[in-house]
Design a protein around this motif. Structure first.
Motif, short mmCIF file in Angstrom:
data_model
loop_
_atom_site.label_atom_id
_atom_site.label_comp_id
_atom_site.label_asym_id
_atom_site.label_seq_id
_atom_site.Cartn_x
_atom_site.Cartn_y
_atom_site.Cartn_z
N ILE A 155 -0.09 27.65 -34.28
CA ILE A 155 0.22 27.31 -32.88
C ILE A 155 1.62 27.80 -32.52
O ILE A 155 1.87 28.30 -31.42
CB ILE A 155 0.11 25.78 -32.66
N GLY A 156 2.54 27.69 -33.49
CA GLY A 156 3.91 28.16 -33.25
C GLY A 156 3.99 29.66 -33.01
O GLY A 156 4.96 30.15 -32.42
N ARG A 157 2.98 30.40 -33.49
CA ARG A 157 2.98 31.86 -33.30
C ARG A 157 2.28 32.29 -32.02
O ARG A 157 2.28 33.48 -31.68
CB ARG A 157 2.31 32.54 -34.51
N LEU A 158 1.65 31.35 -31.31
CA LEU A 158 1.00 31.68 -30.04
C LEU A 158 2.06 31.98 -28.98
O LEU A 158 3.20 31.52 -29.08
CB LEU A 158 0.11 30.52 -29.59
N PRO A 159 1.71 32.75 -27.94
CA PRO A 159 2.70 33.18 -26.93
C PRO A 159 3.53 32.04 -26.36
O PRO A 159 4.74 32.17 -26.20
CB PRO A 159 1.83 33.84 -25.85
N ASN A 160 2.91 30.92 -26.05
CA ASN A 160 3.62 29.78 -25.46
C ASN A 160 3.45 28.51 -26.29
O ASN A 160 3.55 27.40 -25.75
CB ASN A 160 3.14 29.54 -24.03
N GLY A 161 3.19 28.67 -27.58
CA GLY A 161 3.07 27.51 -28.45
C GLY A 161 2.01 26.54 -27.96
O GLY A 161 0.88 26.95 -27.63
N TYR A 162 2.37 25.26 -27.87
CA TYR A 162 1.41 24.23 -27.45
C TYR A 162 1.03 24.36 -25.98
O TYR A 162 0.04 23.76 -25.54
CB TYR A 162 2.00 22.83 -27.70
N ASP A 163 1.79 25.14 -25.20
CA ASP A 163 1.47 25.34 -23.79
C ASP A 163 0.66 26.61 -23.55
O ASP A 163 0.41 26.98 -22.40
CB ASP A 163 2.77 25.39 -22.96
N ASN A 172 -9.95 32.89 -27.33
CA ASN A 172 -8.79 33.67 -27.76
C ASN A 172 -8.20 33.15 -29.07
O ASN A 172 -7.09 33.51 -29.45
CB ASN A 172 -7.71 33.71 -26.67
N LEU A 173 -8.96 32.32 -29.79
CA LEU A 173 -8.57 31.86 -31.12
C LEU A 173 -9.66 32.25 -32.11
O LEU A 173 -10.82 32.46 -31.73
CB LEU A 173 -8.39 30.34 -31.15
N SER A 174 -9.29 32.31 -33.39
CA SER A 174 -10.30 32.57 -34.42
C SER A 174 -11.13 31.32 -34.65
O SER A 174 -10.75 30.21 -34.21
CB SER A 174 -9.63 32.99 -35.73
N VAL A 175 -12.23 31.46 -35.37
CA VAL A 175 -13.10 30.30 -35.67
C VAL A 175 -12.32 29.24 -36.44
O VAL A 175 -12.39 28.05 -36.14
CB VAL A 175 -14.34 30.75 -36.47
N GLY A 176 -11.55 29.69 -37.45
CA GLY A 176 -10.78 28.74 -38.25
C GLY A 176 -9.72 28.02 -37.43
O GLY A 176 -9.49 26.81 -37.61
N GLN A 177 -9.06 28.74 -36.52
CA GLN A 177 -8.05 28.11 -35.67
C GLN A 177 -8.66 27.08 -34.74
O GLN A 177 -8.10 26.00 -34.54
CB GLN A 177 -7.30 29.20 -34.87
N ARG A 178 -9.83 27.40 -34.19
CA ARG A 178 -10.52 26.43 -33.33
C ARG A 178 -10.87 25.17 -34.11
O ARG A 178 -10.76 24.05 -33.61
CB ARG A 178 -11.78 27.05 -32.72
N GLN A 179 -11.29 25.38 -35.36
CA GLN A 179 -11.67 24.22 -36.18
C GLN A 179 -10.46 23.36 -36.49
O GLN A 179 -10.54 22.13 -36.47
CB GLN A 179 -12.35 24.71 -37.46
#
Length: 269
Positions: A155-163, A172-179
């Motif tokens: 999440i910290g590596r996403l463009p706007n983190g938690y936002d 726009n997330l991988s299967v593992g990230q969604r899980q």
């Protein structure tokens, strides 16, 4: 005209009478310990075609129970019955000694969490998706839940983190990230009873290592029911229940069932 036909269908859904209603004077469960008892439970969807036949199982608070068996053995049906998605045909399911048919369904499901093999994420921020079960949660609580299951790193590596705004269903997330986000959602909601239905079915083996660590945190101090075809995910369960044609064929720990040399041993091999 198209709009009117759509409205007709919407109201058809809204006017549908629920199959399952609370009984007069049904109990409100404010808190639960998480003891679950299946007392000779029978169930069928269609009269004369039994799905579950005399399930007798007693689960202590905080215990992790894994269900395994071939497709159609009744694994998902059992977990649906716990939340009163359906009513038992015969026998009873009790939570903390209360027959769940005598409990208000909303108060029952408030103490339950479910993680499916295809987690549903909404169009909205990562923070909103994690806080779905507890919209009033603070940002610190959301971050703590994500950290507990190992989701904070990506999440910290996403463009706007938690936002960061997710596309519909989190495309726009991988299967593992969604899980992992669905695990964080379950942690934040803090259910006493947790159901994991094939929660690692679609992840690769590398992601599974991360999810295994998340599972240990997720299952801690909760009564948990885990359904898995991938048997590596259930080795640490307190007891493994092997279902076959709607009946309990075997029950025991991973090592006990391997030593027995029966259905579970063959599945594992």
């Amino acid at each position: 005209q198209l709009g009117l036909s759509g409205v007709d269908r919407i109201f058809e859904v809204l006017d549908t009478e629920p199959r399952i209603r609370d009984r007069e004077g049904a109990l409100e469960l404010e808190t639960i310990e998480g003891r679950v008892d299946f007392d000779e439970v029978h169930f069928h969807y269609t009269e004369g075609v039994p799905i579950l036949r005399g399930i007798d199982l007693h689960v202590q608070p905080g215990e992790t129970i894994a269900f395994v068996g071939p497709t159609g053995a009744g694994k998902t049906t059992i977990t649906s019955l716990i939340s009163r998605g359906y009513e038992v045909t015969a026998g009873a399911i009790r939570i903390d000694g209360h027959d769940i048919r005598d409990v208000k369904r909303r108060s029952l499901t408030r103490h339950m969490g479910v993680v499916l093999q295809n987690p549903y994420l909404f169009s909205g921020t990562v923070r909103e998706n994690i806080a779905y079960g507890r919209p009033e949660a603070t940002g610190e609580e959301v971050a703590a839940a994500a950290t507990a299951v190992g989701a904070d790193d990506f999440i910290g590596r996403l463009p706007n983190g938690y936002d960061t705004v997710l596309q519909q269903r989190g495309q726009n997330l991988s299967v593992g990230q969604r899980q992992l986000i669905s695990f964080a959602r379950a942690i934040l909601a803090a259910p006493r009873i947790l159901v994991l239905d094939e929660a690692t079915a679609y992840v690769d083996t590398q992601t599974e290592v991360i999810i295994q660590r998340a599972l240990r945190e997720l299952l801690k101090n909760r009564t948990s029911f885990v359904i898995a075809h991938r048997l590596s995910t259930i080795r640490e369960a307190n007891r493994i229940v092997v279902l076959d044609q709607g009946r309990i064929a075997e029950i025991g720990s991973h090592d006990e069932l391997l030593a027995k040399g029966g259905i579970y041993s063959n599945l594992y091999k």
